[in-house]
Motif scaffolding. Structure first.
Motif, short mmCIF file in Angstrom:
data_model
loop_
_atom_site.label_atom_id
_atom_site.label_comp_id
_atom_site.label_asym_id
_atom_site.label_seq_id
_atom_site.Cartn_x
_atom_site.Cartn_y
_atom_site.Cartn_z
N ARG A 1 -22.09 -30.86 22.04
CA ARG A 1 -21.84 -31.75 20.91
C ARG A 1 -22.96 -31.63 19.87
O ARG A 1 -22.71 -31.61 18.66
CB ARG A 1 -21.74 -33.19 21.41
N ILE B 1 -24.81 -38.92 14.93
CA ILE B 1 -24.19 -37.63 14.66
C ILE B 1 -23.59 -37.57 13.26
O ILE B 1 -22.79 -36.70 12.96
CB ILE B 1 -23.12 -37.28 15.71
N LEU C 1 -16.51 -34.66 18.24
CA LEU C 1 -16.80 -35.93 17.57
C LEU C 1 -17.61 -35.79 16.27
O LEU C 1 -17.26 -36.39 15.26
CB LEU C 1 -17.50 -36.88 18.56
N THR D 1 -12.62 -39.90 27.58
CA THR D 1 -12.31 -39.01 26.47
C THR D 1 -12.60 -37.60 26.95
O THR D 1 -13.56 -37.39 27.70
CB THR D 1 -13.19 -39.36 25.25
N ARG E 1 -8.58 -46.30 24.69
CA ARG E 1 -9.63 -46.37 25.71
C ARG E 1 -9.74 -47.77 26.29
O ARG E 1 -10.08 -47.94 27.44
CB ARG E 1 -10.98 -45.97 25.11
N LEU F 1 -18.45 -40.43 24.94
CA LEU F 1 -17.40 -41.45 24.90
C LEU F 1 -16.68 -41.43 26.25
O LEU F 1 -16.27 -40.37 26.71
CB LEU F 1 -16.39 -41.18 23.79
N ASP G 1 -12.74 -33.50 23.01
CA ASP G 1 -12.84 -34.52 21.96
C ASP G 1 -14.27 -35.02 21.80
O ASP G 1 -14.71 -35.33 20.69
CB ASP G 1 -11.90 -35.69 22.27
N LEU H 1 -24.49 -43.84 18.70
CA LEU H 1 -24.23 -42.41 18.82
C LEU H 1 -23.53 -41.89 17.56
O LEU H 1 -23.92 -40.87 16.99
CB LEU H 1 -23.36 -42.13 20.04
#
Lengths: 239, 409
Positions: free
Chosen positions: A156, B318, A108, A100, B16, A97, A104, B314
């Protein structure tokens, strides 16, 4: 024990009544703790195979057993949970991301888990340390180099300690030094922590970090053999 | 997915892309502010109008010329049916109707002490001041003998007297209205705006004098104060007036009369109709601006989904489920609209406050109140907009297949 078992796996895409076959009846198994590289030229079906193995795509015919569980019978929500718990992904383009922090980004996957808030920071820190980026934890993802970004992506993928890690051309966007670092980390995860690793690559050198190479061509297995001279990245993590 | 995580994650996504978030929110802010502004002004207008009518009192009746038409609205063709003779007749009923007055209006130029000004001149009778409950600052109001002898006497409103004479006493002085000279016999105390008229700017002369000088034939309306219930009084007045005007109307068909009696309650009813039409009009304009704001949100959300395809891929890779992605996008849209809604309520109230100060400058008596209905409606509508206009793009995002999303680099 085989963590992945594929029987007569067939995949075809149907688009506007045009049927494009991609994989033709593959059979193989991956034992737990193995480091396997899937190779093949583009269009050979290696990415599609990885997506199916990682529960991102479904197969058309045949069977896929993950830890002896028939994946084709599972519904979307269960598949989503398995993507979170059982596997971790590393992509060529990192897919972090933007704007970020490393922290973080690494945390995620825990958003979609039942892990209590209190434990999350420790888990993230552990994962970040294991890729040697503790000093970068509070940096924003866009402030990192390509190699560092890929290591964040590895952290991650690791955070929930999944049995299997899929790496799709993880060194494709990196210079050789950063690529070597990434391969060293993957190898350690395999040897030290016992993660099963499925690496998709088209570079022979990269594939030689694995124990076994499965070559695909036009949707069929061309060869499946152990690596004779395995490239072992020993010693300290390359700085 | 925990609610805290959801809120956190949505908030971070909005941060963001803060420029886009702010622009989207701006659409909602303007929409909600428009709703609050128009509802607040509408409510203020309504309460102003009602307070003006209430100031008229609940023991008074107005007699209008012309028949009451079927739609219950006064006839647009004003008949000259209310004359001095009617007043004299009604005065005989002092047992239950102690006060009767009438009003006729004329615009003219007043000149005195070198000051000249266009004013409204009111031709009226002695009971006018008693019915209105006004006080004299100096001198007397118009008397019965002024009416009898058609004297050229004038009573000035508070501000008018002040403008012409300043500190000096106007009593006994002469002023010219039109081509005629009048003697000032009194000055009214401050009375403010009543029944949409600033009484302090008026000049009063005997009705008989106005009939002579301006060729008036009749009153614009009569006012009476009664000590009987209004319905009973109205019925008695109707009987007397029919007899006066030789109208044969035993069934009491109001359309046959050349006058009609109105009470405060009637006036409120008529005015309420007008103000609710006004409210509907204002609200529809506001609703359109809300809709535009909502479409803005939908647009931005669609763009946002397209831009964030790989992020969605993504998240799915996940472990995010369909509903996790859906909820995230809906939460983002809802946060945008709720924050925008609150900002809109503040901005709208501020604008309404300023608008009412400005209106008050021209027409005193308007009171600013925050439209709570508007605020509640604003928040409710903005969250509904967030959810409805956010839903389609959110569903599109949630439905993306993870591999297609990941490929979209």
């Amino acid at each position: 024990m085989d963590v992945i078992k594929i029987e007569k796996l067939t995949k075809q895409y149907e688009n506007d009544e045009v049927v494009t076959p991609v994989l033709f009846g593959l059979d193989f198994t991956i034992p737990a703790g193995q480091f396997i590289a899937i190779m093949g030229p583009s269009g050979s079906g290696k990415s599609t195979l990885m997506h199916i193995l990682g529960f991102l795509d479904t197969l058309t015919e045949g069977r896929y057993l993950f830890e002896d569980q028939d994946v084709s019978k599972l519904d979307d929500d269960v598949l989503a949970r398995m993507r979170g718990e059982k596997v971790g992904f590393i992509f060529q383009a990192f897919n972090l991301l933007p704007k970020t922090t490393v922290f973080d980004n690494v945390m995620l996957p825990l958003l979609y888990s039942d892990v209590p808030l209190a434990k999350r920071r420790d888990m993230a820190m552990e994962a970040i340390e294991s890729v040697g980026l503790a000093h970068r934890a509070n940096n924003l993802s866009n402030q990192l180099s390509g190699g560092e970004r890929q290591r964040v992506a590895i952290a991650r993928a690791l955070i929930r300690k999944p049995p299997v890690i899929f790496a799709d051309e993880p060194t494709g966007n990196l210079d050789s030094k950063s690529g070597a670092q990434v391969m060293q980390i993957l190898q350690r995860l395999n040897i030290d922590k016992g993660h099963t690793i499925v690496l998709v690559t088209h570079e022979t050198y990269t594939a030689e970090h694995a124990e076994r190479v499965l070559r695909l061509k036009d949707g069929l297995i061309q060869s499946d053999e152990p690596v004779k001279h395995r490239c072992l990245a020993t010693g300290e993590l390359i700085k | 997915m925990l609610w805290r995580d959801l809120a956190d994650s949505s908030w971070q996504s909005l941060i963001r892309t803060r420029n886009r978030s702010l622009l989207t929110m701006f659409g909602i802010v303007v929409g909600i502010a428009a709703v609050i502004l128009s509802l607040s002004i509408g409510e203020a207008a309504q309460s102003f109008i009602l307070s003006q009518i209430s100031s008229f009192g609940s023991d008074k009746l107005i007699i209008h010329p012309g028949p009451k038409t079927q739609t219950e609205n006064p006839s647009p063709f004003v008949e000259e049916s209310l004359v001095m003779k009617d007043i004299k007749r009604l005065k005989k009923e002092s047992a239950w109707m102690p006060m009767v007055s009438g009003e006729m209006m004329q615009s003219d130029m007043i000149v005195g002490e070198g000051v000249s000004k266009n004013i409204s001149l009111l031709g009226t009778l002695p009971d006018e001041i008693l019915i209105g409950g006004y006080d004299m600052l100096q001198g007397n109001f118009i008397t019965d003998s002024d009416v009898e002898s058609h004297t050229r006497s004038v009573v000035l409103g508070y501000s008018l007297a002040d403008e012409i004479f300043g500190q000096a006493s106007p009593l006994g002085q002469s002023v010219k209205v039109g081509s005629n000279t009048y003697r000032v016999i009194g000055v009214m105390d401050k009375a403010g705006t009543q029944f949409f008229q600033n009484l302090d700017e008026l000049a009063y002369i005997p009705a008989t004098t106005m009939i002579d000088l301006y060729g008036k034939k009749s009153f614009e309306y009569l006012i009476a104060k009664t000590n009987l219930p209004l319905d009973e009084s109205a019925r008695r007045i109707e009987d007397i007036m029919r007899e006066q005007h030789d109208i044969d109307n035993p069934t009491g068909d109001l359309a046959k009369d050349d006058f009609f009696v109105m009470t405060q309650a009637d006036a409120i009813k008529t005015v309420s109709q007008v103000t609710s039409v006004l409210q509907i009009l204002l609200s529809s304009i506001a609703a359109i601006s809300l809709l535009v704001g909502g479409i803005g949100i939908m647009n931005i959300m669609f763009v946002s989904v397209t831009e964030r395809v790989s992020e969605i891929g993504l998240r799915k890779a996940i472990g995010a489920r369909y509903k996790d992605v859906l909820r995230q996008f809906l939460t983002e849209a809802t946060i945008l609209t709720i924050v925008g809604g609150i900002a809109g309520i503040i901005l709208g109230s501020l604008l309404a406050f300023i608008a009412i100060q400005v209106i008050n400058y021209y027409q005193p008596g308007w009171v600013f109140t925050v439209s709570w209905v508007g605020a509640l409606l604003g928040v409710a509508v903005s969250s509904i907009i967030g959810l409805t206009f956010g839903y389609l793009p959110a569903r599109k995002a949630a439905k993306l297949s993870p591999i297609e999303a990941l490929r979209a680099e």
